[in-house]
Design an enzyme around this catalytic site. Structure first.
Site, PDB file in Angstrom:
ATOM      1  N   ASP A   1      -2.796 -30.405  24.399  1.00  0.00           N
ATOM      2  CA  ASP A   1      -2.216 -30.892  25.659  1.00  0.00           C
ATOM      3  C   ASP A   1      -2.376 -32.407  25.766  1.00  0.00           C
ATOM      4  O   ASP A   1      -1.448 -33.143  26.128  1.00  0.00           O
ATOM      5  CB  ASP A   1      -2.915 -30.175  26.815  1.00  0.00           C
ATOM      6  CG  ASP A   1      -2.155 -30.239  28.125  1.00  0.00           C
ATOM      7  OD1 ASP A   1      -0.973 -30.620  28.119  1.00  0.00           O
ATOM      8  OD2 ASP A   1      -2.751 -29.869  29.159  1.00  0.00           O
TER       9      ASP A   1
ATOM     10  N   ARG B   1      14.609 -34.402  33.023  1.00  0.00           N
ATOM     11  CA  ARG B   1      13.168 -34.688  33.142  1.00  0.00           C
ATOM     12  C   ARG B   1      12.341 -33.928  32.102  1.00  0.00           C
ATOM     13  O   ARG B   1      11.113 -34.064  32.068  1.00  0.00           O
ATOM     14  CB  ARG B   1      12.705 -34.316  34.547  1.00  0.00           C
ATOM     15  CG  ARG B   1      13.284 -35.216  35.648  1.00  0.00           C
ATOM     16  CD  ARG B   1      12.934 -34.665  37.012  1.00  0.00           C
ATOM     17  NE  ARG B   1      11.550 -34.309  37.103  1.00  0.00           N
ATOM     18  CZ  ARG B   1      11.085 -33.215  37.754  1.00  0.00           C
ATOM     19  NH1 ARG B   1      11.918 -32.415  38.380  1.00  0.00           N
ATOM     20  NH2 ARG B   1       9.800 -32.952  37.775  1.00  0.00           N
ATOM     21  N   LYS B   2      12.980 -33.100  31.311  1.00  0.00           N
ATOM     22  CA  LYS B   2      12.237 -32.261  30.355  1.00  0.00           C
ATOM     23  C   LYS B   2      11.978 -33.034  29.060  1.00  0.00           C
ATOM     24  O   LYS B   2      12.883 -33.651  28.506  1.00  0.00           O
ATOM     25  CB  LYS B   2      13.020 -30.992  30.050  1.00  0.00           C
ATOM     26  CG  LYS B   2      13.198 -30.100  31.268  1.00  0.00           C
ATOM     27  CD  LYS B   2      13.890 -28.801  30.951  1.00  0.00           C
ATOM     28  CE  LYS B   2      15.355 -29.013  30.660  1.00  0.00           C
ATOM     29  NZ  LYS B   2      16.090 -27.721  30.559  1.00  0.00           N
TER      30      LYS B   2
HETATM   31  C1  3VV Z   1      -0.041 -42.800  40.838  1.00  0.00           C
HETATM   32  C2  3VV Z   1       0.467 -42.569  39.463  1.00  0.00           C
HETATM   33  C3  3VV Z   1      -0.560 -41.929  38.617  1.00  0.00           C
HETATM   34  C4  3VV Z   1      -0.078 -41.881  37.189  1.00  0.00           C
HETATM   35  C5  3VV Z   1      -1.062 -41.185  36.300  1.00  0.00           C
HETATM   36  C6  3VV Z   1      -0.544 -41.223  34.904  1.00  0.00           C
HETATM   37  C7  3VV Z   1      -1.373 -40.390  34.007  1.00  0.00           C
HETATM   38  C8  3VV Z   1      -0.990 -40.590  32.555  1.00  0.00           C
HETATM   39  C9  3VV Z   1       0.422 -40.217  32.291  1.00  0.00           C
HETATM   40  C10 3VV Z   1       0.815 -39.719  31.112  1.00  0.00           C
HETATM   41  C11 3VV Z   1      -0.116 -39.142  30.125  1.00  0.00           C
HETATM   42  C12 3VV Z   1      -0.113 -37.658  30.341  1.00  0.00           C
HETATM   43  C13 3VV Z   1      -1.075 -36.898  29.493  1.00  0.00           C
HETATM   44  C14 3VV Z   1      -1.074 -35.487  30.039  1.00  0.00           C
HETATM   45  C15 3VV Z   1      -2.106 -34.587  29.448  1.00  0.00           C
HETATM   46  C16 3VV Z   1      -2.510 -33.476  30.358  1.00  0.00           C
HETATM   47  C17 3VV Z   1      -1.354 -32.987  31.200  1.00  0.00           C
HETATM   48  C18 3VV Z   1      -1.761 -31.862  32.101  1.00  0.00           C
HETATM   49  O1  3VV Z   1      -2.634 -31.109  31.823  1.00  0.00           O
HETATM   50  S1  3VV Z   1      -0.870 -31.716  33.558  1.00  0.00           S
HETATM   51  C19 3VV Z   1      -1.711 -30.360  34.400  1.00  0.00           C
HETATM   52  C20 3VV Z   1      -1.066 -29.042  34.151  1.00  0.00           C
HETATM   53  N1  3VV Z   1       0.285 -29.000  34.662  1.00  0.00           N
HETATM   54  C21 3VV Z   1       0.508 -28.946  35.985  1.00  0.00           C
HETATM   55  O2  3VV Z   1      -0.337 -28.968  36.832  1.00  0.00           O
HETATM   56  C22 3VV Z   1       1.964 -28.828  36.374  1.00  0.00           C
HETATM   57  C23 3VV Z   1       2.130 -27.882  37.562  1.00  0.00           C
HETATM   58  N2  3VV Z   1       3.552 -27.623  37.774  1.00  0.00           N
HETATM   59  C24 3VV Z   1       4.297 -28.462  38.493  1.00  0.00           C
HETATM   60  O3  3VV Z   1       3.835 -29.433  39.090  1.00  0.00           O
HETATM   61  C25 3VV Z   1       5.770 -28.147  38.511  1.00  0.00           C
HETATM   62  O4  3VV Z   1       6.013 -26.801  38.193  1.00  0.00           O
HETATM   63  C26 3VV Z   1       6.559 -29.050  37.488  1.00  0.00           C
HETATM   64  C27 3VV Z   1       6.385 -30.541  37.872  1.00  0.00           C
HETATM   65  C28 3VV Z   1       6.102 -28.816  36.054  1.00  0.00           C
HETATM   66  C29 3VV Z   1       8.034 -28.688  37.571  1.00  0.00           C
HETATM   67  O5  3VV Z   1       8.414 -28.588  38.917  1.00  0.00           O
HETATM   68  P1  3VV Z   1       9.619 -29.459  39.510  1.00  0.00           P
HETATM   69  O6  3VV Z   1       9.936 -28.891  40.865  1.00  0.00           O
HETATM   70  O7  3VV Z   1       9.297 -30.914  39.454  1.00  0.00           O
HETATM   71  O8  3VV Z   1      10.802 -29.251  38.489  1.00  0.00           O
HETATM   72  P2  3VV Z   1      11.952 -28.135  38.485  1.00  0.00           P
HETATM   73  O9  3VV Z   1      13.105 -28.715  39.244  1.00  0.00           O
HETATM   74  O10 3VV Z   1      11.435 -26.799  38.861  1.00  0.00           O
HETATM   75  O11 3VV Z   1      12.297 -28.068  36.925  1.00  0.00           O
HETATM   76  C30 3VV Z   1      12.888 -29.168  36.239  1.00  0.00           C
HETATM   77  C31 3VV Z   1      13.376 -28.640  34.925  1.00  0.00           C
HETATM   78  O12 3VV Z   1      12.269 -28.174  34.129  1.00  0.00           O
HETATM   79  C32 3VV Z   1      12.374 -26.774  33.843  1.00  0.00           C
HETATM   80  N3  3VV Z   1      11.036 -26.192  33.921  1.00  0.00           N
HETATM   81  C33 3VV Z   1      10.098 -26.453  34.844  1.00  0.00           C
HETATM   82  N4  3VV Z   1       8.978 -25.759  34.582  1.00  0.00           N
HETATM   83  C34 3VV Z   1       9.235 -25.061  33.455  1.00  0.00           C
HETATM   84  C35 3VV Z   1       8.453 -24.167  32.684  1.00  0.00           C
HETATM   85  N5  3VV Z   1       7.172 -23.883  32.984  1.00  0.00           N
HETATM   86  N6  3VV Z   1       9.000 -23.615  31.576  1.00  0.00           N
HETATM   87  C36 3VV Z   1      10.298 -23.933  31.221  1.00  0.00           C
HETATM   88  N7  3VV Z   1      11.076 -24.794  31.931  1.00  0.00           N
HETATM   89  C37 3VV Z   1      10.542 -25.324  33.021  1.00  0.00           C
HETATM   90  C38 3VV Z   1      13.330 -26.233  34.918  1.00  0.00           C
HETATM   91  O13 3VV Z   1      13.999 -25.065  34.468  1.00  0.00           O
HETATM   92  C39 3VV Z   1      14.265 -27.406  35.083  1.00  0.00           C
HETATM   93  O14 3VV Z   1      15.180 -27.401  34.004  1.00  0.00           O
HETATM   94  P3  3VV Z   1      16.684 -27.992  34.142  1.00  0.00           P
HETATM   95  O15 3VV Z   1      16.576 -29.495  34.270  1.00  0.00           O
HETATM   96  O16 3VV Z   1      17.277 -27.342  35.361  1.00  0.00           O
HETATM   97  O17 3VV Z   1      17.356 -27.577  32.860  1.00  0.00           O
END
Ligand code: 3VV
Length: 142
Positions: A40, A85-86
């Protein structure tokens, strides 16, 4: 997670993990959840080239071979493509140091879907932030 990352050519990121005793699952071997966390982190790090925050939407791991404590793991991760966004990512792990070391053998693979998010995603939890993450990119306290 305490990993060291280097950015290679193109979109590939390499992460190194010392498989410490505290990462034990079954006796003598790494815990699957720890390996999942390492993937991850590595695949999330590969997304940083996009210069936008991402979160993990879906992560799928194949555990192909047991990984003993004391190993040094190399994880190579990359972005395979983006759609809206994917962000589609993949990675492989190899043991590069330790008794089971063989850089030609892939011991685990991962495919991950990450989603770019806005700052408001993290703002909702700002009152609950606890401490400073260990990782230099600020994502994990493991
Ligand atoms: C102040 C700024 C601070 C910045 C800090 C920066 C930090 C550093 C940055 C960068 C380095 C990163 C390093 C990361 C390492 C560790 C990451 C982790 O462990 S993250 C924790 C675990 N994950 C969660 O907690 C997510 C919980 N889930 C959510 O929040 C939502 O479900 C989310 C955001 C993932 C999606 O929700 P929606 O409402 O935004 O998006 P929708 O509109 O439903 O989907 C958009 C597209 O994605 C697909 N999609 C969404 N979820 C899917 C899934 N689980 N499987 C398949 N497709 C999915 C959908 O089918 C849709 O596709 P179509 O564009 O229509 O084709």
């Amino acid at each position: 997670m305490a990993m060291q990352f280097t950015f290679g050519e193109g979109l590939e990121v390499t992460g190194m993990l010392d498989v410490a005793n505290r990462y034990q699952g079954g006796p003598g071997f790494i815990h699957g959840g720890i390996l999942t966390t390492a993937f991850d982190e590595a695949q999330g790090m590969a997304c940083m080239v996009l210069r936008r925050p991402v979160v993990t939407g879906h992560l799928q791991i194949d555990f192909a071979a047991p990984i003993p404590l004391g190993s040094v793991l190399e994880l190579r991760a990359r972005i395979d493509g983006t759609v809206r966004r994917k962000v589609y990512t993949s990675a492989e792990a190899r043991i590069v140091e330790g008794p089971f070391a063989d850089p030609d053998v892939v011991v685990a693979t991962s495919r991950g879907l990450f989603l770019t998010v806005g700052a408001e995603h993290f703002d909702r939890a700002k009152d609950f932030v606890d401490g400073v993450p260990v990782s230099p990119h600020g994502t994990s306290s493991v």
